[in-house]
Scaffold this motif. Structure first.
Motif, PDB file in Angstrom:
ATOM      1  N   GLY A 415      43.897  49.449  36.733  1.00 28.17           N
ATOM      2  CA  GLY A 415      42.697  49.430  35.905  1.00 28.17           C
ATOM      3  C   GLY A 415      41.421  49.672  36.679  1.00 28.17           C
ATOM      4  N   LEU A 416      41.384  49.216  37.947  1.00 26.40           N
ATOM      5  CA  LEU A 416      40.128  49.271  38.702  1.00 26.40           C
ATOM      6  C   LEU A 416      40.117  50.344  39.785  1.00 26.40           C
ATOM      7  CD1 LEU A 416      39.428  45.463  39.097  1.00 26.40           C
ATOM      8  CD2 LEU A 416      38.449  47.046  37.451  1.00 26.40           C
ATOM      9  N   GLY A 417      41.288  50.858  40.163  1.00 26.21           N
ATOM     10  CA  GLY A 417      41.309  51.994  41.064  1.00 26.21           C
ATOM     11  C   GLY A 417      41.779  51.719  42.470  1.00 26.21           C
ATOM     12  N   SER A 418      41.473  50.552  43.037  1.00 27.19           N
ATOM     13  CA  SER A 418      41.862  50.299  44.416  1.00 27.19           C
ATOM     14  C   SER A 418      41.707  48.820  44.721  1.00 27.19           C
ATOM     15  CB  SER A 418      40.991  51.110  45.379  1.00 27.19           C
ATOM     16  OG  SER A 418      39.660  50.610  45.383  1.00 27.19           O
ATOM     17  N   ASP A 419      42.234  48.439  45.872  1.00 25.51           N
ATOM     18  CA  ASP A 419      42.088  47.050  46.311  1.00 25.51           C
ATOM     19  C   ASP A 419      40.624  46.710  46.561  1.00 25.51           C
ATOM     20  OD1 ASP A 419      43.588  44.590  47.096  1.00 25.51           O
ATOM     21  OD2 ASP A 419      42.580  44.948  49.000  1.00 25.51           O
ATOM     22  N   ASP A 420      39.864  47.688  47.039  1.00 31.47           N
ATOM     23  CA  ASP A 420      38.433  47.451  47.253  1.00 31.47           C
ATOM     24  C   ASP A 420      37.735  47.122  45.940  1.00 31.47           C
ATOM     25  OD1 ASP A 420      38.476  47.757  49.959  1.00 31.47           O
ATOM     26  OD2 ASP A 420      37.878  49.868  49.939  1.00 31.47           O
ATOM     27  N   GLN A 421      38.119  47.816  44.877  1.00 29.26           N
ATOM     28  CA  GLN A 421      37.503  47.557  43.573  1.00 29.26           C
ATOM     29  C   GLN A 421      37.854  46.155  43.069  1.00 29.26           C
ATOM     30  OE1 GLN A 421      35.304  49.631  42.048  1.00 29.26           O
ATOM     31  NE2 GLN A 421      35.492  50.838  43.926  1.00 29.26           N
ATOM     32  N   ALA A 434      26.967  39.626  36.106  1.00 29.12           N
ATOM     33  CA  ALA A 434      27.574  39.795  34.783  1.00 29.12           C
ATOM     34  C   ALA A 434      27.803  41.261  34.436  1.00 29.12           C
ATOM     35  CB  ALA A 434      26.715  39.132  33.718  1.00 29.12           C
ATOM     36  N   ASP A 435      26.884  42.146  34.841  1.00 28.96           N
ATOM     37  CA  ASP A 435      27.038  43.562  34.507  1.00 28.96           C
ATOM     38  C   ASP A 435      28.296  44.142  35.144  1.00 28.96           C
ATOM     39  OD1 ASP A 435      24.713  43.489  33.034  1.00 28.96           O
ATOM     40  OD2 ASP A 435      23.447  44.247  34.662  1.00 28.96           O
ATOM     41  N   ARG A 436      28.523  43.817  36.416  1.00 26.64           N
ATOM     42  CA  ARG A 436      29.704  44.332  37.104  1.00 26.64           C
ATOM     43  C   ARG A 436      30.977  43.744  36.494  1.00 26.64           C
ATOM     44  NH1 ARG A 436      31.306  46.992  41.944  1.00 26.64           N
ATOM     45  NH2 ARG A 436      33.552  47.212  41.706  1.00 26.64           N
ATOM     46  N   VAL A 437      30.973  42.451  36.219  1.00 26.38           N
ATOM     47  CA  VAL A 437      32.136  41.803  35.615  1.00 26.38           C
ATOM     48  C   VAL A 437      32.432  42.418  34.254  1.00 26.38           C
ATOM     49  CG1 VAL A 437      33.054  39.645  34.717  1.00 26.38           C
ATOM     50  CG2 VAL A 437      31.813  39.656  36.896  1.00 26.38           C
ATOM     51  N   GLU A 438      31.393  42.656  33.462  1.00 24.95           N
ATOM     52  CA  GLU A 438      31.589  43.250  32.139  1.00 24.95           C
ATOM     53  C   GLU A 438      32.197  44.638  32.246  1.00 24.95           C
ATOM     54  OE1 GLU A 438      28.609  42.859  28.874  1.00 24.95           O
ATOM     55  OE2 GLU A 438      28.413  45.043  29.139  1.00 24.95           O
ATOM     56  N   ALA A 439      31.675  45.453  33.164  1.00 24.48           N
ATOM     57  CA  ALA A 439      32.186  46.818  33.321  1.00 24.48           C
ATOM     58  C   ALA A 439      33.646  46.817  33.757  1.00 24.48           C
ATOM     59  CB  ALA A 439      31.322  47.579  34.320  1.00 24.48           C
ATOM     60  N   ASP A 440      34.000  45.936  34.699  1.00 28.84           N
ATOM     61  CA  ASP A 440      35.374  45.913  35.197  1.00 28.84           C
ATOM     62  C   ASP A 440      36.339  45.332  34.177  1.00 28.84           C
ATOM     63  OD1 ASP A 440      34.703  47.118  37.541  1.00 28.84           O
ATOM     64  OD2 ASP A 440      34.577  45.283  38.715  1.00 28.84           O
ATOM     65  N   LEU A 441      35.916  44.288  33.466  1.00 28.21           N
ATOM     66  CA  LEU A 441      36.761  43.745  32.407  1.00 28.21           C
ATOM     67  C   LEU A 441      37.038  44.797  31.342  1.00 28.21           C
ATOM     68  CD1 LEU A 441      35.620  40.077  31.635  1.00 28.21           C
ATOM     69  CD2 LEU A 441      37.863  40.850  32.404  1.00 28.21           C
ATOM     70  N   GLN A 442      36.031  45.576  31.032  1.00 27.16           N
ATOM     71  CA  GLN A 442      36.212  46.607  30.010  1.00 27.16           C
ATOM     72  C   GLN A 442      37.181  47.681  30.492  1.00 27.16           C
ATOM     73  OE1 GLN A 442      32.887  47.481  27.547  1.00 27.16           O
ATOM     74  NE2 GLN A 442      33.262  49.679  27.654  1.00 27.16           N
ATOM     75  N   ARG A 443      37.083  48.048  31.761  1.00 24.51           N
ATOM     76  CA  ARG A 443      38.016  49.031  32.303  1.00 24.51           C
ATOM     77  C   ARG A 443      39.453  48.524  32.243  1.00 24.51           C
ATOM     78  NH1 ARG A 443      35.588  50.572  38.043  1.00 24.51           N
ATOM     79  NH2 ARG A 443      37.488  51.842  38.169  1.00 24.51           N
ATOM     80  N   LEU A 444      39.655  47.270  32.580  1.00 25.18           N
ATOM     81  CA  LEU A 444      40.989  46.680  32.501  1.00 25.18           C
ATOM     82  C   LEU A 444      41.486  46.648  31.064  1.00 25.18           C
ATOM     83  CD1 LEU A 444      40.648  43.701  35.005  1.00 25.18           C
ATOM     84  CD2 LEU A 444      42.142  45.684  35.263  1.00 25.18           C
ATOM     85  N   LEU A 445      40.600  46.302  30.160  1.00 22.51           N
ATOM     86  CA  LEU A 445      40.967  46.199  28.749  1.00 22.51           C
ATOM     87  C   LEU A 445      41.373  47.549  28.195  1.00 22.51           C
ATOM     88  CD1 LEU A 445      41.076  44.297  26.292  1.00 22.51           C
ATOM     89  CD2 LEU A 445      38.727  44.930  25.806  1.00 22.51           C
ATOM     90  N   ILE A 446      40.573  48.573  28.481  1.00 20.69           N
ATOM     91  CA  ILE A 446      40.868  49.912  27.981  1.00 20.69           C
ATOM     92  C   ILE A 446      42.195  50.400  28.536  1.00 20.69           C
ATOM     93  CG2 ILE A 446      40.158  52.336  28.110  1.00 20.69           C
ATOM     94  CD1 ILE A 446      37.256  51.328  27.957  1.00 20.69           C
ATOM     95  N   ASP A 447      42.416  50.192  29.816  1.00 25.90           N
ATOM     96  CA  ASP A 447      43.654  50.644  30.437  1.00 25.90           C
ATOM     97  C   ASP A 447      44.858  49.942  29.826  1.00 25.90           C
ATOM     98  OD1 ASP A 447      45.054  52.000  32.882  1.00 25.90           O
ATOM     99  OD2 ASP A 447      45.772  49.943  32.837  1.00 25.90           O
ATOM    100  N   HIS A 448      44.768  48.646  29.644  1.00 20.49           N
ATOM    101  CA  HIS A 448      45.911  47.892  29.124  1.00 20.49           C
ATOM    102  C   HIS A 448      46.233  48.302  27.696  1.00 20.49           C
ATOM    103  CE1 HIS A 448      48.741  44.535  29.424  1.00 20.49           C
ATOM    104  NE2 HIS A 448      48.539  44.411  28.143  1.00 20.49           N
ATOM    105  N   VAL A 449      45.219  48.391  26.855  1.00 13.81           N
ATOM    106  CA  VAL A 449      45.465  48.743  25.458  1.00 13.81           C
ATOM    107  C   VAL A 449      46.010  50.162  25.352  1.00 13.81           C
ATOM    108  CG1 VAL A 449      44.348  49.144  23.234  1.00 13.81           C
ATOM    109  CG2 VAL A 449      43.779  47.120  24.561  1.00 13.81           C
ATOM    110  N   SER A 450      45.559  51.056  26.228  1.00 17.90           N
ATOM    111  CA  SER A 450      46.025  52.434  26.157  1.00 17.90           C
ATOM    112  C   SER A 450      47.470  52.563  26.604  1.00 17.90           C
ATOM    113  CB  SER A 450      45.135  53.341  27.017  1.00 17.90           C
ATOM    114  OG  SER A 450      45.278  53.018  28.385  1.00 17.90           O
TER     115      SER A 450
END
Length: 568
Positions: A415-421, A434-450
């Motif tokens: 979902g996030l791309g790498s261990d660094d992410q 909060a902005d970074r957490v929101e963006a990363d949570l959304q990326r994980l969510l989109i990937d999982h649902v897809s």
């Protein structure tokens, strides 16, 4: 005698002739040979010595038509003379007496039913070729069937009856009943479940095994090994003479895998006594019956390594796709159980020894049972339960724990791309970004649902996997728990530092409902208010966490909304 690696072969005769190190398991062979049970099934995890055990059994009892009886007796004395079975006079009475039909289905793992049946046909054909010396004595009708199977021209009906047919021919030829050995009987069933031809495989193997093992007057002893005991109604229907000795039974507990004393002896032979603590931490911890057992494959690989470096030797021999699917699709039930295992704790579960693989889709008990019998968990205590067996489960050792941690890391990386992410997400969470957490949570969510077409009850799985991933990533410095009792309620996620003076995090998660919440902002307000009203940060203050980050996170299908408030 020095340690000579035996990881290159599972053939008992070759191993002994090459003077490779052999851990004596022949007492269990003698016990099975002289047992009153006609058909025995030994379910064990992969790479726990099943194939070598079957080869040992065959080498002891087989009457080889191409070798003179006196030569066979001399060879057996050489192979077995210093082993436990040679001192058992009851077992010795059976030495070299029987025709043996031996098959393994370890490679019958095809993606279609037609290919699977062809692979099974090749295995059966090879068994017929081993015994083609009987062909000159056959009737014309029997010769036609024999040749069809041997030359891989047999239809499904001929293959289904192959065990029964061959055992009858061999009994007539020798005047002795037959030993039928089938190794890894269930691997084609696993492939069938994974690739969607389960019903066809079950129907075939039910008929195939019944022909050889059910009411077969030509049978002296039948033994099967595999990973699971497939449910009786699925494949062993009618086999009333079947005795099953799973890892939960005391009988034959030391027959597969290595005991503490055996590993100490091996370490001494390999001049590796100083590495015993490493061996215990990485490869011990299985409990079979009343015995604590080491993973034999990993122990031998470790001792054979000049550097004596621990690694995930056993894990690398198979796929963890099924365990990944069980966790990622929520088949194991409450997340708190998986968190407990990853922290090194135990969980109590109902266990069912016969497993219908299709039930993994629907019942958590079947999923936990699968993990236990496959070697991904072990049972430290077993008690009678309301519907069967109640077991206390844990992850057995460092090697197996790595299966879970790598799977969760892969999920986060995908979902996030790498261990660094992943590292940056954890840093942002602790820093109150909060902005970074929101963006990363959304990326994980989109990937999982897809990637997963999930029903409504399972839509919290991105959160589920997110928390388990955090647990693995932050385990050295933080205690990560979900549904943790604190203050006047239970926080969804509580991240508590192991040392005071470090940041602590509390997270309240909500699923957005337009009719109930009105807007995502209103839902965030409610989540923050709940954190305050129920004082979810109480434990963090008590443990000396500073600063404390209070997060509200709202999931709206593929959209995540996050707000944070910091408390010094």
């Amino acid at each position: 005698m020095p340690f000579v690696s035996s990881i290159t072969t599972s053939d008992f005769r070759k191993l002994r002739q090459n003077r490779q190190t052999y851990v004596d398991k022949t007492a269990s062979v003698a016990r099975a040979l002289t047992a009153p049970q006609e058909v025995l099934l030994f379910p064990r995890p992969r790479r726990f010595g099943k194939t070598l055990w079957m080869s040992t059994f065959a080498a002891f009892v087989e009457n080889r038509p191409d070798v003179e009886p006196s030569e066979q007796e001399q060879e057996r004395a050489t192979l077995f003379g210093d082993l436990a079975i040679w001192r058992d006079q009851d077992a010795r009475a059976h030495a070299g007496r029987y025709p043996v039909v031996s098959m393994t289905f370890k490679d019958a793992k095809e993606t279609t039913w037609d290919d699977c049946l062809a692979a099974v046909g090749r295995v059966i054909a090879q068994a017929f070729r081993v015994h083609e010396y009987v062909r000159p004595t056959l009737s014309r009708a029997d010769s036609l069937v024999f040749d069809a199977v041997r030359e891989q021209r047999a239809d499904r009906s001929m293959l289904s009856g192959a065990l029964a047919f061959l055992s009858e021919l061999l009994h007539e030829h020798y005047g002795e009943r037959v030993v039928l050995l089938i190794d890894e009987y269930d691997l084609p069933i696993h492939a069938a479940y994974t690739h969607g031809y389960y019903d066809q495989a079950i129907t075939f193997f039910r008929n195939f095994l019944s022909g050889g093992y059910k009411d077969n007057r030509h049978l002296f002893k039948g033994i099967l090994t595999g990973i699971l005991r497939v449910a009786k109604e699925s494949i062993f229907s009618g086999l009333n003479n079947l005795a099953v000795y799973s890892i939960l039974r005391r009988e034959y507990a030391a027959g597969f895998g290595f005991t503490e004393g055996e590993v100490e002896d091996l370490a001494r032979l390999a001049d590796a006594d100083q590495h015993l603590d490493t061996l215990r931490a990485w490869y011990n911890g299985y409990v079979f019956g009343d015995q604590v057992i080491y993973n034999p494959w990993s122990v031998l690989q470790f001792l054979d390594n000049p550097d004596k470096t621990p690694s995930t030797y056993w894990v690398q021999t198979g796929s963890d796709d099924m365990i990944t699917d069980l966790i990622a699709r929520g088949r194991l039930g409450p997340m708190s159980d998986q968190e407990a295992l990853l922290r090194g704790d135990t969980v109590d579960k109902d266990i069912f020894e016969p497993i219908a693989l299709r039930d993994l889709e629907y019942t958590t008990d079947s999923a936990w049972s699968f993990l236990l019998f496959s070697g991904y968990l072990t049972a430290t205590e077993v008690h009678p339960g309301e519907d069967g067996i109640r077991a206390r489960l844990r992850i057995p050792n460092h090697e197996v724990r790595g299966v879970y941690t790598r799977m969760l890391r892969r999920w986060l990386h995908r979902g996030l791309g790498s261990d660094d992410q992943v590292r940056l997400l954890c840093e942002a969470l602790l820093a109150g970004d909060a902005d970074r957490v929101e963006a990363d949570l959304q990326r994980l969510l989109i990937d999982h649902v897809s990637h997963h077409d999930l029903p409504r009850p399972a839509r919290e799985l991105p959160y589920h996997m997110f928390v388990l991933g955090l647990l693995v990533r932050l385990a050295d410095d933080y205690d990560v728990r979900s549904n943790r009792e604190t203050g006047y309620g239970r926080a969804d996620v509580l991240i508590t530092p192991r040392r005071s003076g470090q940041p602590g995090v509390v997270i309240e998660l909500k699923t957005f409902d337009p009719e109930r919440d009105g807007s995502p902002e209103a839902a965030l307000d409610k989540a923050m208010a709940q954190i305050d009203e129920r004082d979810y940060a109480a434990e963090l203050r008590a443990r000396g966490a500073t600063p404390i980050r209070a997060y509200a996170a709202v999931f709206d299908r593929k959209r995540a909304h996050v707000r944070v408030r910091s408390e010094a």
